[in-house]
Design an enzyme around this catalytic site. Structure first.
Site, mmCIF file in Angstrom:
data_model
loop_
_atom_site.group_PDB
_atom_site.id
_atom_site.type_symbol
_atom_site.label_atom_id
_atom_site.label_comp_id
_atom_site.label_asym_id
_atom_site.label_seq_id
_atom_site.Cartn_x
_atom_site.Cartn_y
_atom_site.Cartn_z
ATOM 1 N N ASN A 36 16.557 -68.595 -33.028
ATOM 2 C CA ASN A 36 16.905 -67.931 -31.769
ATOM 3 C C ASN A 36 18.093 -68.667 -31.136
ATOM 4 O O ASN A 36 18.121 -68.889 -29.933
ATOM 5 C CB ASN A 36 15.681 -67.955 -30.835
ATOM 6 C CG ASN A 36 15.884 -67.125 -29.596
ATOM 7 O OD1 ASN A 36 16.657 -66.154 -29.602
ATOM 8 N ND2 ASN A 36 15.239 -67.504 -28.507
ATOM 9 N N SER A 125 5.728 -76.348 -20.439
ATOM 10 C CA SER A 125 6.063 -75.251 -19.527
ATOM 11 C C SER A 125 5.032 -75.183 -18.422
ATOM 12 O O SER A 125 3.857 -75.533 -18.630
ATOM 13 C CB SER A 125 6.043 -73.943 -20.325
ATOM 14 O OG SER A 125 6.021 -72.835 -19.465
ATOM 15 N N TYR A 149 1.498 -67.644 -26.247
ATOM 16 C CA TYR A 149 2.613 -68.582 -26.068
ATOM 17 C C TYR A 149 2.146 -69.772 -25.224
ATOM 18 O O TYR A 149 2.317 -70.939 -25.580
ATOM 19 C CB TYR A 149 3.811 -67.889 -25.393
ATOM 20 C CG TYR A 149 4.775 -68.875 -24.791
ATOM 21 C CD1 TYR A 149 5.574 -69.667 -25.612
ATOM 22 C CD2 TYR A 149 4.853 -69.067 -23.402
ATOM 23 C CE1 TYR A 149 6.431 -70.618 -25.059
ATOM 24 C CE2 TYR A 149 5.696 -70.011 -22.855
ATOM 25 C CZ TYR A 149 6.488 -70.780 -23.683
ATOM 26 O OH TYR A 149 7.313 -71.721 -23.138
ATOM 27 N N LYS A 153 1.468 -73.964 -26.123
ATOM 28 C CA LYS A 153 1.973 -75.131 -25.390
ATOM 29 C C LYS A 153 0.807 -76.019 -24.943
ATOM 30 O O LYS A 153 0.875 -77.242 -25.036
ATOM 31 C CB LYS A 153 2.785 -74.695 -24.162
ATOM 32 C CG LYS A 153 4.132 -74.075 -24.507
ATOM 33 C CD LYS A 153 5.106 -75.109 -25.056
ATOM 34 C CE LYS A 153 6.414 -74.509 -25.507
ATOM 35 N NZ LYS A 153 7.279 -75.451 -26.217
ATOM 36 N N LEU A 200 14.284 -62.716 -15.960
ATOM 37 C CA LEU A 200 15.028 -62.093 -14.872
ATOM 38 C C LEU A 200 16.537 -62.388 -14.916
ATOM 39 O O LEU A 200 17.353 -61.469 -14.879
ATOM 40 C CB LEU A 200 14.433 -62.571 -13.539
ATOM 41 C CG LEU A 200 15.152 -62.114 -12.276
ATOM 42 C CD1 LEU A 200 15.151 -60.595 -12.176
ATOM 43 C CD2 LEU A 200 14.487 -62.733 -11.041
HETATM 44 N N1 UFG Z 1 11.350 -59.928 -13.403
HETATM 45 C C1 UFG Z 1 11.823 -58.719 -12.965
HETATM 46 N N2 UFG Z 1 12.584 -57.986 -13.825
HETATM 47 C C2 UFG Z 1 12.896 -58.413 -15.083
HETATM 48 C C3 UFG Z 1 12.407 -59.659 -15.504
HETATM 49 C C4 UFG Z 1 11.624 -60.392 -14.640
HETATM 50 O O1 UFG Z 1 11.545 -58.299 -11.845
HETATM 51 O O2 UFG Z 1 13.581 -57.681 -15.816
HETATM 52 C C5 UFG Z 1 10.544 -60.737 -12.475
HETATM 53 C C6 UFG Z 1 9.167 -61.086 -13.006
HETATM 54 O O3 UFG Z 1 8.252 -60.071 -12.734
HETATM 55 C C7 UFG Z 1 8.897 -62.391 -12.268
HETATM 56 C C8 UFG Z 1 10.272 -63.025 -12.110
HETATM 57 O O4 UFG Z 1 11.207 -61.958 -12.275
HETATM 58 O O5 UFG Z 1 8.382 -62.122 -11.004
HETATM 59 C C9 UFG Z 1 10.586 -64.080 -13.139
HETATM 60 O O6 UFG Z 1 10.317 -63.548 -14.424
HETATM 61 P P1 UFG Z 1 10.815 -64.256 -15.750
HETATM 62 O O7 UFG Z 1 10.402 -63.386 -16.901
HETATM 63 O O8 UFG Z 1 12.234 -64.642 -15.635
HETATM 64 O O9 UFG Z 1 9.978 -65.617 -15.748
HETATM 65 P P2 UFG Z 1 8.400 -65.836 -15.741
HETATM 66 O O10 UFG Z 1 8.114 -66.622 -14.512
HETATM 67 O O11 UFG Z 1 7.627 -64.628 -15.967
HETATM 68 O O12 UFG Z 1 8.239 -66.676 -17.099
HETATM 69 C C10 UFG Z 1 8.553 -68.006 -17.155
HETATM 70 C C11 UFG Z 1 9.016 -68.385 -18.552
HETATM 71 C C12 UFG Z 1 7.897 -68.250 -19.534
HETATM 72 C C13 UFG Z 1 6.684 -68.956 -19.037
HETATM 73 C C14 UFG Z 1 6.319 -68.506 -17.667
HETATM 74 C C15 UFG Z 1 5.185 -69.280 -17.107
HETATM 75 O O13 UFG Z 1 10.078 -67.564 -18.965
HETATM 76 O O14 UFG Z 1 8.304 -68.853 -20.743
HETATM 77 O O15 UFG Z 1 7.413 -68.704 -16.798
HETATM 78 O O16 UFG Z 1 4.793 -68.811 -15.888
HETATM 79 F F1 UFG Z 1 5.629 -68.724 -19.859
#
Ligand code: UFG
Length: 344
Positions: A36, A125, A149, A153, A200
């Site tokens: 990746n 994480s 995932y 971890k 995001l």
């Molecule tokens: N979000 C959106 N639109 C998108 C993508 C995300 O609104 O297209 C929101 C999600 O719902 C969340 C926030 O943006 O509220 C952050 O989302 P991310 O996917 O960027 O990050 P996460 O907090 O979900 O995930 C991160 C890491 C993972 C880890 C996780 C643990 O990317 O590897 O935190 O909580 F597992």
């Protein structure tokens, strides 16, 4: 401790960490299978640091590859990044995730034990806190996995705790990252997700650069100040410096396994991040508020005081810096390390 093995050193966090390690005077050996990541990230690391990286293309799960690597170098420490990280993919292909993420940890620890190289910094994480009930989250919060995932971890951390209890030579620093975003300020190194981004910031930036039509904001009815979910976004360069800080204090740490939260200690909503990005980009980002994403927590942010005190490290870059640097990278490299045609 001058030579550091960096597994997954061509990846997003790994490559930024290599730049900071080289800048701090460490020699760096990278193993990466480009599952990746791109060889171009390592070229950028060398160009930005003005130093060479010793590189082996290979898989950390492969015993002969790892034994060969450890027989050729005398590593003062290992930083283990190499892993799969997509939550949704881990739910559809759990065995592949466990084989890769846990298999590589077992292989690495066995070879480290055999060779007597017992200093490890592990890329963990905040996912190990599951759906935390109390914020900010400190390292004493209950641990829980909510997807394969996250479990890979958590199991990796537990294997390391057991090993440290059994073999007092080991010093393991578990770095629990909150939400890494941003890019190297040069704009020559940054995140380059394959396929449709899950996270995001990369999704938002691909909308801003015209690769995608609009951002879907997952959930506008959370009990937060603007209805969208809260996360602790941290600049990838601050995160990289956290690894350098961990190596710097390893000598002072007691043997054993120690967790540290790497976050800013400040939560931002999805819409606050979008607004900060819009200010940097200078135009609105098309978006639509849609339903919540399964498995998402309402609010997650770190108490980083343990890392502040023990690692003598602190995140210094704010949301504006994160958006500015991410946008600089994305606008200079709309298709990441690939010149084109666009990836789907
Ligand atoms: N979000 C959106 N639109 C998108 C993508 C995300 O609104 O297209 C929101 C999600 O719902 C969340 C926030 O943006 O509220 C952050 O989302 P991310 O996917 O960027 O990050 P996460 O907090 O979900 O995930 C991160 C890491 C993972 C880890 C996780 C643990 O990317 O590897 O935190 O909580 F597992």
């Amino acid at each position: 401790m001058s030579t550091v093995l960096v597994t997954g050193g061509a990846g997003y966090i790994g490559s930024h960490t290599c730049v900071e390690l080289l800048g701090a005077g460490y020699d760096v050996v990278v193993i990466d299978n480009f599952a990746n990541s791109s060889p171009k990230a390592l070229e950028a690391v060398e160009a930005l640091s003005g130093r060479k990286v010793t590189f082996l293309e290979g898989d950390v799960s492969d015993r002969p590859t790892l034994e060969r690597l450890f027989s050729r170098h005398d590593f003062g420490a290992v930083i283990h990044f190499a892993a799969f990280k997509a939550v949704a993919e881990s739910m559809s292909e759990p065995l592949r995730y466990y084989a890769n993420n846990v298999g590589s940890v077992l292989n690495l620890l066995e070879v480290m034990q055999q060779t007597g190289c017992c200093n490890l910094v592990f890329s963990s994480s905040c996912t190990v806190y599951g759906n935390a009930q109390v914020v900010p989250i400190d390292e004493t919060a209950p641990l829980e996995a909510v997807n394969p995932y996250g479990r890979s971890k958590l199991v990796s951390e537990e294997i390391m705790r057991d090993l440290c209890a059994a073999d007092p030579r080991f010093k393991v620093v578990l770095l629990r990252y909150f939400n890494p975003v941003g890019a190297h300020p040069s704009g020559e190194l940054g995140e380059d997700p394959r396929g449709i981004p899950d996270n995001l910031m990369p999704y938002l930036m691909q909308v801003a650069v015209g690769r995608r039509d609009k951002l879907s904001v997952f959930g506008g009815d959370y009990p937060t100040r603007d209805g969208t979910a809260i996360r602790d976004y941290i600049h990838v360069v601050d995160l990289a410096l956290g690894h350098v800080a961990a190596l710097g204090v390893l000598d002072e740490l007691e043997p054993g396994c120690q967790p540290f939260n790497l976050g800013t200690g400040t939560g931002s909503t999805v819409l606050e991040l979008v607004q900060a990005a819009q200010r940097v980009i200078g135009r609105p980002i098309p978006l639509e508020i849609v339903g919540r994403r399964d498995g998402d927590s309402v609010a997650v942010w770190a108490d980083p005081s343990r890392a502040n005190a023990v690692l003598r490290w602190r995140a210094t870059r704010n949301l504006h810096d994160m958006c500015r640097d991410h946008w600089n990278w994305q606008s200079k490299h709309p298709y990441g390390f690939v010149d084109g045609p666009p990836r789907t």
